[in-house]
Scaffold this motif. Structure first.
Motif, PDB file in Angstrom:
ATOM      1  N   SER A 137       0.837  -1.207   0.000  1.00 55.77           N
ATOM      2  CA  SER A 137       0.000   0.000   0.000  1.00 55.77           C
ATOM      3  C   SER A 137       0.874   1.260   0.000  1.00 55.77           C
ATOM      4  N   VAL A 138       1.911   1.259   0.822  1.00 56.20           N
ATOM      5  CA  VAL A 138       2.774   2.449   0.906  1.00 56.20           C
ATOM      6  C   VAL A 138       3.631   2.555  -0.356  1.00 56.20           C
ATOM      7  N   ARG A 139       4.121   1.402  -0.826  1.00 56.53           N
ATOM      8  CA  ARG A 139       4.950   1.432  -2.039  1.00 56.53           C
ATOM      9  C   ARG A 139       4.174   2.033  -3.202  1.00 56.53           C
ATOM     10  N   SER A 140       2.929   1.595  -3.385  1.00 53.51           N
ATOM     11  CA  SER A 140       2.216   2.078  -4.574  1.00 53.51           C
ATOM     12  C   SER A 140       1.909   3.562  -4.454  1.00 53.51           C
ATOM     13  N   VAL A 141       1.595   4.028  -3.264  1.00 49.27           N
ATOM     14  CA  VAL A 141       1.353   5.473  -3.110  1.00 49.27           C
ATOM     15  C   VAL A 141       2.635   6.255  -3.404  1.00 49.27           C
ATOM     16  N   LEU A 142       3.763   5.770  -2.942  1.00 47.94           N
ATOM     17  CA  LEU A 142       5.028   6.487  -3.198  1.00 47.94           C
ATOM     18  C   LEU A 142       5.309   6.541  -4.699  1.00 47.94           C
ATOM     19  N   LEU A 143       5.098   5.427  -5.378  1.00 48.50           N
ATOM     20  CA  LEU A 143       5.387   5.385  -6.819  1.00 48.50           C
ATOM     21  C   LEU A 143       4.442   6.295  -7.596  1.00 48.50           C
ATOM     22  N   GLU A 144       3.166   6.243  -7.271  1.00 56.37           N
ATOM     23  CA  GLU A 144       2.205   7.092  -7.983  1.00 56.37           C
ATOM     24  C   GLU A 144       2.441   8.563  -7.661  1.00 56.37           C
ATOM     25  N   SER A 145       2.836   8.837  -6.431  1.00 59.11           N
ATOM     26  CA  SER A 145       3.076  10.232  -6.041  1.00 59.11           C
ATOM     27  C   SER A 145       4.289  10.791  -6.784  1.00 59.11           C
ATOM     28  N   ALA A 146       5.296   9.962  -6.969  1.00 56.70           N
ATOM     29  CA  ALA A 146       6.471  10.421  -7.720  1.00 56.70           C
ATOM     30  C   ALA A 146       6.061  10.763  -9.148  1.00 56.70           C
ATOM     31  N   GLN A 147       5.243   9.897  -9.709  1.00 58.51           N
ATOM     32  CA  GLN A 147       4.795  10.136 -11.083  1.00 58.51           C
ATOM     33  C   GLN A 147       4.019  11.455 -11.176  1.00 58.51           C
ATOM     34  N   LEU A 148       3.127  11.676 -10.211  1.00 63.89           N
ATOM     35  CA  LEU A 148       2.344  12.915 -10.213  1.00 63.89           C
ATOM     36  C   LEU A 148       3.228  14.137 -10.028  1.00 63.89           C
TER      37      LEU A 148
END
Ligand code: HPA
Length: 254
Positions: A137-148
């Motif tokens: 859950s935390v990994r995917s938020v970090l990855l998507e946040s970087a993309q944004l």
């Protein structure tokens, strides 16, 4: 609703922009945390910040009271933890200044108080699973946040954790590369395992600050000096998106 903590390490002993409301000194069965937990507001969110090496960056990696740190965070209601780690890069894709969200760990540390299952009074012998050392859950938020944020953060990588405080020899780095490590830090363990024991959702945002020994120019401290500021500013941009996303129930918001 989750309560988010950020544990900052080398290059992030404070969190610029955090409006501190309370400094929490939380007693734990394991002694004192590295520093008071700073509870405050940032990016329109509630958050807690903990300086892993203490205020003024004085505590070396092997002397950090990881057990007290994680225990205290859980005690104040934290559910999700983002550990920021400045690391040396082994993998070619991880040039200094770049970000990664590692997916696995190898622990080379020794002699650290690394578990709550220590046979002490009231402690339960627990053999936690460590199939996924970092919470999806935390990994995917970090990855998507970087993309944004318009940044690229490498998805995955093996985080080798050494004892420190000295850096590695080139032969040690060659061995770690053969083991499958992509990056080297000194504080990722036992932090990740203790978080898992406490059932905290824990993810790591790793910043490459140098090429590991034997790989780059040989001027490791020069590389760190040149890359740490830009790396940490990228970390802050990711956190700016990740915090509301985690608090809002893992929905990334633009
Ligand atoms: N090795 C271990 N830990 C580190 C390094 C490194 O090269 N750079 C930053 N943290």
């Amino acid at each position: 609703m989750s309560t988010i903590a950020v544990i900052g390490g080398t290059g992030m002993d404070a969190w610029p922009g955090l409006e501190v409301k309370r400094r929490l000194e939380v007693p734990t069965p394991y002694g004192n945390t590295s520093a008071p937990l700073l509870q405050g507001r940032i990016y329109d969110c509630d958050a807690i910040f903990l300086a892993r090496h203490g205020e003024g960056h004085k505590i070396p990696p092997h002397s950090i009271n990881y057990r007290a740190n994680l225990w205290a965070l859980r005690e104040v209601g934290v559910t999700h933890v983002i550990g920021i780690g400045a690391v040396g890069a082994i993998a070619r894709w991880f040039e200094p200044g770049a970000l990664a969200v590692p997916s696995d760990i190898i622990d080379y540390t020794w002699g650290r108080a690394h578990t709550y299952s220590d046979g002490g009074a009231g402690s339960q012998l627990q053999h936690i699973e460590f199939n996924a050392p970092y919470a999806a859950s935390v990994r995917s938020v970090l990855l998507e946040s970087a993309q944004l944020a318009g940044l690229s953060a490498h998805d995955g990588g093996v985080h080798g954790v050494t004892q420190g405080p000295r850096l590695e020899s080139p032969a040690e780095v060659r061995r770690m590369r053969q083991d499958g490590c992509d990056m080297i830090g000194m504080t990722g363990m036992p932090e990740a395992a203790l978080a898992a024991e406490l059932e905290l959702a824990y993810g790591c945002l790793a910043v490459s600050v140098n090429w590991a020994a034997g790989i780059g120019s040989g001027d490791i401290h020069g590389e760190i000096h040149r890359s740490i500021e830009i790396g940490m500013s990228r970390v802050r941009s990711v956190l700016e998106r990740a915090l509301p996303a985690l608090i809002g129930g893992l929905q990334v918001v633009e």
